[in-house]
Design a protein around this motif. Structure first.
Motif, mmCIF file in Angstrom:
data_model
loop_
_atom_site.group_PDB
_atom_site.id
_atom_site.type_symbol
_atom_site.label_atom_id
_atom_site.label_comp_id
_atom_site.label_asym_id
_atom_site.label_seq_id
_atom_site.Cartn_x
_atom_site.Cartn_y
_atom_site.Cartn_z
ATOM 1 N N GLY A 206 0.562 -1.302 -0.080
ATOM 2 C CA GLY A 206 -0.149 0.058 -0.048
ATOM 3 C C GLY A 206 0.765 1.353 -0.006
ATOM 4 O O GLY A 206 0.451 2.232 -0.350
ATOM 5 N N ILE A 207 2.108 1.290 0.449
ATOM 6 C CA ILE A 207 3.043 2.289 0.348
ATOM 7 C C ILE A 207 4.247 1.926 -0.348
ATOM 8 O O ILE A 207 5.480 2.555 0.009
ATOM 9 N N GLY A 208 4.354 1.012 -1.050
ATOM 10 C CA GLY A 208 5.564 0.247 -1.381
ATOM 11 C C GLY A 208 5.915 0.045 -2.840
ATOM 12 O O GLY A 208 6.837 -0.298 -3.376
ATOM 13 N N VAL A 209 5.111 1.130 -3.687
ATOM 14 C CA VAL A 209 5.353 0.979 -4.964
ATOM 15 C C VAL A 209 6.168 2.477 -5.510
ATOM 16 O O VAL A 209 5.760 3.265 -5.445
ATOM 17 N N GLY A 210 7.526 1.984 -5.797
ATOM 18 C CA GLY A 210 8.366 2.914 -5.973
ATOM 19 C C GLY A 210 9.247 2.861 -7.103
ATOM 20 O O GLY A 210 9.339 1.932 -7.820
ATOM 21 N N ASP A 211 9.900 3.978 -7.487
ATOM 22 C CA ASP A 211 10.855 4.084 -8.652
ATOM 23 C C ASP A 211 12.192 3.137 -8.372
ATOM 24 O O ASP A 211 12.729 2.663 -8.812
ATOM 25 N N LYS A 212 12.514 3.304 -6.938
ATOM 26 C CA LYS A 212 13.533 2.671 -6.184
ATOM 27 C C LYS A 212 12.946 2.038 -4.979
ATOM 28 O O LYS A 212 12.469 2.610 -4.100
ATOM 29 N N VAL A 213 13.182 0.626 -4.875
ATOM 30 C CA VAL A 213 13.016 -0.064 -3.585
ATOM 31 C C VAL A 213 14.091 -0.580 -2.971
ATOM 32 O O VAL A 213 14.625 -1.721 -3.708
ATOM 33 N N TYR A 214 14.397 -0.428 -1.903
ATOM 34 C CA TYR A 214 15.490 -0.953 -1.278
ATOM 35 C C TYR A 214 15.135 -1.873 -0.171
ATOM 36 O O TYR A 214 13.925 -1.459 0.560
ATOM 37 N N MET A 215 15.809 -2.793 0.364
ATOM 38 C CA MET A 215 15.646 -3.662 1.714
ATOM 39 C C MET A 215 16.802 -3.565 2.160
ATOM 40 O O MET A 215 17.755 -3.686 1.906
ATOM 41 N N MET A 216 16.512 -3.399 3.632
ATOM 42 C CA MET A 216 17.746 -3.401 4.651
ATOM 43 C C MET A 216 18.026 -4.896 4.708
ATOM 44 O O MET A 216 17.149 -6.078 4.495
ATOM 45 N N GLU A 217 19.306 -5.505 5.198
ATOM 46 C CA GLU A 217 19.833 -6.763 4.836
ATOM 47 C C GLU A 217 18.996 -7.452 5.835
ATOM 48 O O GLU A 217 18.706 -8.586 5.420
ATOM 49 N N ASN A 218 18.737 -7.238 6.802
ATOM 50 C CA ASN A 218 17.891 -8.290 7.650
ATOM 51 C C ASN A 218 16.307 -8.011 7.734
ATOM 52 O O ASN A 218 15.987 -7.887 9.038
ATOM 53 N N THR A 219 15.959 -8.045 6.738
ATOM 54 C CA THR A 219 14.271 -7.658 6.540
ATOM 55 C C THR A 219 13.680 -8.775 5.788
ATOM 56 O O THR A 219 14.322 -9.445 5.245
ATOM 57 N N TRP A 220 12.521 -8.728 5.442
ATOM 58 C CA TRP A 220 11.652 -9.656 4.722
ATOM 59 C C TRP A 220 10.467 -8.732 3.951
ATOM 60 O O TRP A 220 10.175 -8.014 4.604
ATOM 61 N N TYR A 221 10.178 -9.555 2.810
ATOM 62 C CA TYR A 221 9.153 -8.991 2.220
ATOM 63 C C TYR A 221 8.646 -9.980 1.187
ATOM 64 O O TYR A 221 9.022 -10.703 0.598
ATOM 65 N N SER A 222 7.280 -10.273 1.527
ATOM 66 C CA SER A 222 6.325 -11.342 0.986
ATOM 67 C C SER A 222 5.115 -11.125 1.132
ATOM 68 O O SER A 222 4.440 -10.259 1.973
ATOM 69 N N VAL A 223 4.241 -12.001 0.421
ATOM 70 C CA VAL A 223 2.579 -11.874 0.178
ATOM 71 C C VAL A 223 2.158 -12.433 1.655
ATOM 72 O O VAL A 223 0.984 -12.045 1.733
ATOM 73 N N ILE A 224 2.858 -13.087 2.379
ATOM 74 C CA ILE A 224 2.417 -13.685 3.529
ATOM 75 C C ILE A 224 3.308 -14.003 4.616
ATOM 76 O O ILE A 224 4.600 -14.219 4.279
ATOM 77 N N SER A 225 3.223 -13.977 6.042
ATOM 78 C CA SER A 225 4.243 -14.340 7.023
ATOM 79 C C SER A 225 4.465 -15.714 7.097
ATOM 80 O O SER A 225 3.491 -16.492 6.661
ATOM 81 N N PRO A 226 5.751 -16.270 7.416
ATOM 82 C CA PRO A 226 6.166 -17.742 7.470
ATOM 83 C C PRO A 226 5.037 -18.296 8.294
ATOM 84 O O PRO A 226 4.689 -19.519 8.108
#
Length: 317
Positions: A206-226
């Motif tokens: 919802g706030i993640g559509v960007g020209d540049k999308v960065y992730m910090m090293e110890n993070t996660w990004y997914s459609v659902i949690s484990p």
């Protein structure tokens, strides 16, 4: 400092080092060599643990209670220049979603992001970082304001998901998130999105559509949690580690799949071990990303953004 299960060997060595230093201070015994040996072993243990983290361990680090949250980054990067703005002009102000104007370096940005709490009281106040529809509508209002005044947008993502309550659905949670995605794709100013903690489901998108999308090293990004994935597939949370591996949700996996543009390195042990370095790295990537986008025309900016997301999910057999 709180320690996770896999960090307990580090805690034991740090406790040994503390005891060794106390003995040296309270007696005439020279413990310099012993302390140096413990320090060396401690450094080796840290490198061994943090250089070989599993996907589930990175999920745990992303949720570490001492990890800096969105407002920590905002205060560190903007200082006194940050002016918070409130409300969606329709229902109310959502405390799980913060937003406002601030300067990073010498450039003004519209900053939005999810904010979690530091203790039980503030976690309830912030709804555990889970925004309601009014939160996403507030974010969109601020992004459209930024567009009006030609101010670039920076988005900090850290949420276990959008709030799934009945009242949120009644007020149009799905529509609010979908509207944000639709509007962000064609926003006329540069958008830089950074996952600084958890990046779960539509709550992140919802706030993640960007020209540049960065992730910090110890993070996660997914459609659902484990945990949720495990409960759906195996009817139990016991397989969350297996689910984390299968979801390919780490920063390395996401970069490999070309779903994010780059990975922001963290200090050894995670952002909470050395906050200043983490803040410095994030600022560096924001300014670098903006420099790459600032000279693009509006038409080129939107075309590149649309092309970027249109290509996601393409594959050959």
């Amino acid at each position: 400092m709180e320690y996770l299960d896999f960090e307990l060997p580090i805690k034991e060595l740090e406790d040994q080092l503390d005891k060794c230093q106390i003995i040296g201070q309270e007696s005439n015994v020279d413990v310099t060599d012993t302390c140096k040996q413990i320090e060396k072993k401690l450094e080796e243990t840290k490198k061994k643990i943090y250089k070989n983290l599993t996907a589930w361990q990175r999920v745990q680090l992303s949720r570490h209670p001492n990890r800096p949250y969105t407002m920590d980054y905002v205060r560190a990067l903007c200082g006194e220049t940050f002016l918070e703005l409130f409300g969606d002009r329709a229902f109310k102000d959502d405390k799980a979603m913060i937003g406002g104007l601030g300067k990073i370096g010498d450039k003004s940005f519209m900053i939005i992001g999810q904010q979690k709490g530091y203790n039980t009281k503030t976690r309830q106040y912030r709804n555990f970082g889970m925004a309601n529809p009014e939160g996403y509508r507030k974010a969109l209002r601020l992004m459209k304001m930024a567009e009006k005044f030609n101010i670039p947008v920076v988005s900090f993502i850290d949420t276990p998901g959008a709030y799934p309550g009945l009242e949120a659905e009644e007020r149009g949670q799905g529509e609010a998130i979908a509207r944000n995605i639709f509007e962000m794709i064609r926003l006329k100013v540069p958008v830089i999105a950074i996952i600084v903690g958890e990046g779960a489901s539509g709550g992140a998108l919802g706030i993640g559509v960007g020209d540049k999308v960065y992730m910090m090293e110890n993070t996660w990004y997914s459609v659902i949690s484990p945990e949720s994935c495990s409960s759906i597939l195996w009817k139990s949370w016991d397989y969350k580690e297996q689910a984390a591996e299968a979801l390919k949700l780490t920063s390395t996996d996401m970069k490999k799949q070309k779903l994010v543009d780059d990975v922001i390195p963290e200090p050894l042990g995670g952002a909470h071990f050395d906050r200043e370095t983490a803040f410095k790295n994030v600022q560096e990537y924001i300014l670098k990303g903006y420099d790459e986008l600032k000279d693009l025309s509006t038409e080129k900016l939107i075309a590149k953004r649309m092309d970027k997301y249109s290509k996601m999910g393409e594959f050959k057999e």
